[in-house]
Design an enzyme around this catalytic site. Structure first.
Site, PDB file in Angstrom:
ATOM      1  N   GLU A 189       0.785  -1.230   0.000  1.00  0.00           N
ATOM      2  CA  GLU A 189       0.000   0.000   0.000  1.00  0.00           C
ATOM      3  C   GLU A 189       0.820   1.285   0.000  1.00  0.00           C
ATOM      4  O   GLU A 189       0.840   2.026   1.004  1.00  0.00           O
ATOM      5  CB  GLU A 189      -0.986  -0.008   1.183  1.00  0.00           C
ATOM      6  CG  GLU A 189      -1.949  -1.177   1.136  1.00  0.00           C
ATOM      7  CD  GLU A 189      -2.933  -1.187   2.301  1.00  0.00           C
ATOM      8  OE1 GLU A 189      -2.764  -0.383   3.229  1.00  0.00           O
ATOM      9  OE2 GLU A 189      -3.865  -1.998   2.268  1.00  0.00           O
ATOM     10  N   GLU A 230      -5.530  -8.447   0.013  1.00  0.00           N
ATOM     11  CA  GLU A 230      -6.253  -8.152   1.263  1.00  0.00           C
ATOM     12  C   GLU A 230      -7.684  -7.819   0.908  1.00  0.00           C
ATOM     13  O   GLU A 230      -7.941  -7.136  -0.082  1.00  0.00           O
ATOM     14  CB  GLU A 230      -5.681  -6.921   1.996  1.00  0.00           C
ATOM     15  CG  GLU A 230      -4.417  -7.149   2.731  1.00  0.00           C
ATOM     16  CD  GLU A 230      -3.945  -5.902   3.481  1.00  0.00           C
ATOM     17  OE1 GLU A 230      -4.787  -5.053   3.866  1.00  0.00           O
ATOM     18  OE2 GLU A 230      -2.732  -5.777   3.663  1.00  0.00           O
TER      19      GLU A 230
HETATM   20  O1  IFM Z   1      -4.633  -3.429   8.856  1.00  0.00           O
HETATM   21  C1  IFM Z   1      -4.512  -2.880   7.603  1.00  0.00           C
HETATM   22  C2  IFM Z   1      -3.318  -3.441   6.855  1.00  0.00           C
HETATM   23  O2  IFM Z   1      -2.131  -3.290   7.569  1.00  0.00           O
HETATM   24  C3  IFM Z   1      -3.156  -2.739   5.531  1.00  0.00           C
HETATM   25  N1  IFM Z   1      -4.386  -2.761   4.789  1.00  0.00           N
HETATM   26  C4  IFM Z   1      -5.594  -2.389   5.461  1.00  0.00           C
HETATM   27  C5  IFM Z   1      -5.745  -3.142   6.758  1.00  0.00           C
HETATM   28  C6  IFM Z   1      -7.049  -2.730   7.469  1.00  0.00           C
HETATM   29  O3  IFM Z   1      -7.041  -1.377   7.735  1.00  0.00           O
END
Ligand code: IFM
Length: 443
Positions: A166, A349
């Site tokens: 990210e 994710e």
């Molecule tokens: O917890 C985070 C993760 O570290 C990165 N992506 C989003 C998740 C939820 O906020």
């Protein structure tokens, strides 16, 4: 009842990140990262919490891996912690840190679970922050060296490499909004950090290609692609500005398209590009990882720095207040498919924060999370029907953990963590996953 068909070789994974789950902050020669320091700033993290203990996975990884296997997962996406692996003062490799991740990978392989390693999930060594962090070019060079150490030490064990998790959060939340470490609020530093992160990614992929290792390497974006709130020209433009500022600044250079015109023109961003940088950044990758949770509608607003902002919507929300908007995931998958010209894609994710509680029967009935997951699985199946090369889906998260500035208040896990006893309780969604992976989930 419909049965969702996933290919037999579809990779089902669980995701976590080092600072969010490992704990053992003062063991095994681990040094201080920007999150150790940031979490101690008054008001930075809800309730003054930090990742010192977190889920104690550093000591409990064997039990955690065994639970992943019991639930049927075929991949664990974890992150390597720079501050466990390199001694900042000398640049030497920390043997204890290397031993930990080698043991974790070996444990995963014991159960036939793939090891997907994210090289950087936000825990920059504080010593590098003291020298300017991602706002300076030297950090990109230091990252490339660190990545080279990871390839050398773990190359025989890692099945999939992700350079960054990210870039949007690292730069915009860390250097502009100041709500994540290092807590800076400065547009110039943000723009520099964006370029240095892109450069660091490219340098690392170049280093990797020279190693002869064959596991796929890519990066993971959390794309922001807000939809326009109305069909007014201004709102359409607002949505496209936000997409450029928050996503295309990373995606376009990777695919050889340079920085978006609106950023270098109308918005006046001055990226510190040096000769040859853009060629390094566009070094081909093997796949794209996408993290997706939610999206909001965009409207034009001159009072906002980039003439755009997002506004409230009508959908149901999770415990973080994020809207349930599966259609946004499909649009993003299609975008990545098109711009990457058909590269393999992974949802690295996707998940839902729920106010989970352990019921009197000892179980955690997280029906809202299951409903959320189903909607996003349907999107994955739709992408597969469109012949998009979607290879896997990794849920965020394997277990409840340290949710950055929100501390331990938000539970994203499919496994409940009792932070007093460190007991793990698979939630209903964990069993729902097991059945889906086994091919027996119908709805
Ligand atoms: O917890 C985070 C993760 O570290 C990165 N992506 C989003 C998740 C939820 O906020």
């Amino acid at each position: 009842m419909e049965r969702l068909e996933f290919p037999r070789d579809f990779i089902w994974g669980v995701s976590t990140a080092s600072y969010q789950v490992e704990g053992a902050a003062y063991e095994g020669g681990r040094e201080q990262s920007i999150w150790d320091v940031f979490a101690r700033k008054p008001g930075a993290v809800y309730g003054g919490e930090n990742g010192d203990v977190a889920c104690d996975q550093y000591h409990r990884y064997k039990d955690d891996v065994s639970l992943m296997a019991k639930l049927g997962f075929t991949c664990y996406r974890f992150s390597l912690s720079w501050v466990r692996i390199i001694h900042a003062a000398t640049g030497e490799v920390n043997k204890a840190g290397v031993a930990y991740y080698r043991a974790l990978c070996a444990e995963l392989h014991k159960y036939g679970i793939r090891a997907c390693a994210t090289i950087y999930h936000w825990d920059l060594p504080q010593v590098l922050q003291d020298k300017g962090g991602w706002a300076v070019r030297e950090t990109a060079e230091a990252y490339a060296k660190y990545a080279g150490v990871c390839f050398r030490e773990f190359g025989d064990l890692v099945d999939q490499w992700i350079t960054f998790n990210e870039p949007y959060c690292i730069t915009w939340l860390g250097y502009y909004a100041g709500v994540h470490a290092p807590g800076i609020k400065d547009l110039t530093q943000t723009v520099c950090a964006i370029h240095h992160l892109n450069l660091a990614h490219g340098l690392a992929v170049n280093t990797y290609r020279k190693t002869g290792l064959k596991a796929p390497i890519g990066t993971t974006f959390n794309l922001s692609t807000p939809r326009p709130a109305t069909s007014r020209k201004e709102d359409i433009e607002a949505a496209s500005i936000l997409k450029a500022v928050e996503s295309e600044v990373f995606v376009h250079p990777l695919f050889g398209k340079g920085y978006p015109e609106v950023c270098t023109g109308k918005l006046g961003f001055r990226f510190p590009v040096e000769a040859g940088d853009m060629d390094i950044i566009k070094t081909p990758v093997d796949f794209i990882g996408m993290n997706y949770y939610s999206e909001r509608p965009a409207v034009y607003d001159e009072a906002f720095p980039f003439f755009a902002k997002t506004v409230e919507s009508w959908q149901d929300t999770s415990d973080t207040g994020w809207y349930v908007t599966p259609a946004g995931l499909l649009r993003q998958i299609r975008w990545m498919h098109e711009i990457s010209k058909g590269l393999p894609l992974f949802v690295t994710e996707n998940g839902y924060a729920n106010a989970d509680v352990v019921s009197a029967d000892g179980h955690v009935h997280d029906k809202q999370r299951i409903e959320y997951l189903k909607k996003h699985f349907e999107v994955c199946v739709q992408a597969l029907r469109e012949h998009i090369n979607l290879k896997g889906y990794y849920v965020w998260s394997f277990m409840d953990n340290f949710e950055w500035a929100l501390g331990y208040t938000k539970r994203f896990g499919i496994v409940y963590v009792d932070y007093t006893t460190q007991a793990r309780i698979p939630k209903d969604s964990a069993w729902f996953f097991r059945d889906t992976i086994a091919g027996y989930c119908e709805w």
